[in-house]
Write an enzyme that holds these catalytic residues in place. Structure first.
Site, short mmCIF file in Angstrom:
data_model
loop_
_atom_site.label_atom_id
_atom_site.label_comp_id
_atom_site.label_asym_id
_atom_site.label_seq_id
_atom_site.Cartn_x
_atom_site.Cartn_y
_atom_site.Cartn_z
N ALA A 1 -1.34 0.23 13.03
CA ALA A 1 -1.70 1.53 12.46
C ALA A 1 -3.18 1.79 12.66
CB ALA A 1 -1.37 1.54 10.96
N LYS B 1 -11.67 0.62 13.47
CA LYS B 1 -10.31 0.90 13.95
C LYS B 1 -10.31 1.09 15.47
CE LYS B 1 -7.20 0.69 11.73
NZ LYS B 1 -6.48 -0.55 11.27
N TYR C 1 -15.71 2.75 9.51
CA TYR C 1 -14.24 2.71 9.52
C TYR C 1 -13.70 3.13 10.88
CZ TYR C 1 -9.39 3.70 8.25
OH TYR C 1 -8.01 3.73 8.22
N ASP D 1 0.08 -8.88 1.38
CA ASP D 1 -0.83 -7.88 0.84
C ASP D 1 -1.76 -8.57 -0.15
OD1 ASP D 1 -1.89 -5.56 -0.65
OD2 ASP D 1 -0.36 -4.43 0.42
N GLY E 1 0.83 -1.21 0.00
CA GLY E 1 0.00 0.00 0.00
C GLY E 1 0.86 1.25 0.00
N PHE E 2 0.20 2.37 0.01
CA PHE E 2 0.90 3.65 -0.04
C PHE E 2 1.86 3.81 1.16
CE2 PHE E 2 -0.09 7.93 1.92
CZ PHE E 2 1.02 8.58 1.39
N ILE E 3 1.33 3.72 2.38
CA ILE E 3 2.19 3.91 3.56
C ILE E 3 3.11 2.69 3.75
CG2 ILE E 3 2.26 4.36 6.05
CD1 ILE E 3 -0.43 5.79 5.81
N GLY F 1 -3.45 -1.88 -2.32
CA GLY F 1 -2.02 -1.78 -2.64
C GLY F 1 -1.79 -2.21 -4.07
#
Ligand code: UDP
Length: 324
Positions: free
Chosen positions: A117, A153, A149, A31, A10-12, A36
């Site tokens: 995260a 989380k 979401y 992944d 993914g991005f991060i 991603g």
């Protein structure tokens, strides 16, 4: 050291991979490529200390195999992005809760340290700015899909601290605030790549509502530096940290800044987000972190300003196929 990064494509996750993929370290990535992409990690593919597993965190047996052989786990895999969450409400809940449970459970079984995260979204509709880590969570009603979401989380965080207490799991929770930078896709609704792409194509730039809502954008490089420093601090385990910038900007000002930076002839239009997402969509008005906790522990202080961030994203999008 051997590290497992869930969501490493993914991005991060791909920035984290890049940061720690050096020297003696060995990196394992799991992944499912739902958000991603292989292009995020293609430059690591030929390195012998990089191992990619295209699989899901719903698969407990592969987690068992990977976590057993690693020293540390970064858990970043999740269904993210307002757009994706709105469009995939079932997956969002199940993957974010059951997937995280699988990862935490296996880490606890093998006594492996983990960084989880999380997100500033968990503060929900709280208007008590700036957000302190111990603030109350105020989430919208369960018919409004956006809040699932935040809720999932928050459950992940509850689970992490439950494992910390009951099973002595060494876990750190980082709440990332609007993180941006190279390789972020506009596909899942994130506003900076969206505005840049609209501006580069001279398409209308779609500010939601009146654009008075604010965010604090942080560069992914600052976040990754913070994560890497945090995991080296014993005092960080069993704790939650806000991770973000305190430079607040309204979305309307952001649109003008991006229009300027791209020298675009785009029109800035104000649209009802309910017409883009679905009826009943709710936005957060302001989102600003208090970062004194992480600053006191590791000296965290983001270096990139919003102008630097826009310039960096613009350079990246222009140089990639994502400009179209
Ligand atoms: N936004 C916007 N136009 C867009 C996409 C997003 O005005 O095309 C706004 C959105 O309503 C929010 C902010 O930009 O107030 C940040 O949105 P994003 O989805 O990037 O992240 P969020 O902070 O909502 O999780």
């Amino acid at each position: 050291m051997k590290y497992l990064i869930t969501g490493g494509c993914g991005f991060i996750g791909s920035h984290l991979t890049e940061k720690i993929l050096s020297g003696e370290n060995e990196i394992f990535v799991i992944d499912d490529l739902s958000t991603g992409s292989l292009s995020n990690v293609e430059k690591f593919m030929d390195k012998k200390n990089f191992h990619l597993f295209i699989d899901t965190i719903m698969n407990s047996s592969i987690l068992e195999e990977l976590i057993k052989k690693c020293d540390f786990v970064f858990h970043l895999a999740a269904v993210v992005g307002v757009k994706r969450v709105m469009e995939n409400p079932v997956d969002s809940v199940i993957i974010n809760v059951e997937g995280s449970y699988n990862v935490l459970k296996v880490c606890a079984r093998h006594g492996k340290k983990i960084f989880l995260a999380s997100t500033s979204e968990v503060y929900g509709k709280n208007e008590n700015i700036p957000f302190m880590e111990d603030a109350d969570i105020i989430i919208g009603n369960t018919k409004k899909k956006r809040w699932s979401y935040a809720c999932t989380k928050a459950i992940d965080e509850f689970l992490a601290f439950a494992f910390f207490e009951e099973k002595k799991l060494p876990v750190i929770v980082g709440r990332f605030f609007n993180t941006v930078g190279p390789r972020q896709s506009d596909r899942y609704g994130m506003v900076i790549p969206r505005f840049i792409k609209q501006a580069l194509n001279n398409l209308p730039m779609t500010v939601f509502g009146k654009g008075g809502q604010t965010r604090c954008f942080v560069h992914v490089g600052d976040i990754i530096e913070g994560v890497v420093k945090l995991i080296g601090k014993d005092e960080a385990y069993g704790e939650v940290f806000n991770m973000g910038s305190t430079e607040e900007i309204s979305i309307k000002d952001l649109a003008y800044m991006i229009k300027d930076a791209t020298r675009s002839s785009s029109e800035i239009i104000f649209v009802n987000p309910e017409t883009v997402y679905s009826k009943g969509f709710e936005d957060m008005n302001r989102r600003v972190p208090d970062i004194s906790k992480i600053r006191n522990l590791i000296g965290f202080s983001p270096r990139f300003t919003i102008r630097d961030i826009i310039a960096d994203c613009l350079k990246d999008i222009k140089s990639s196929a994502r400009a179209q």
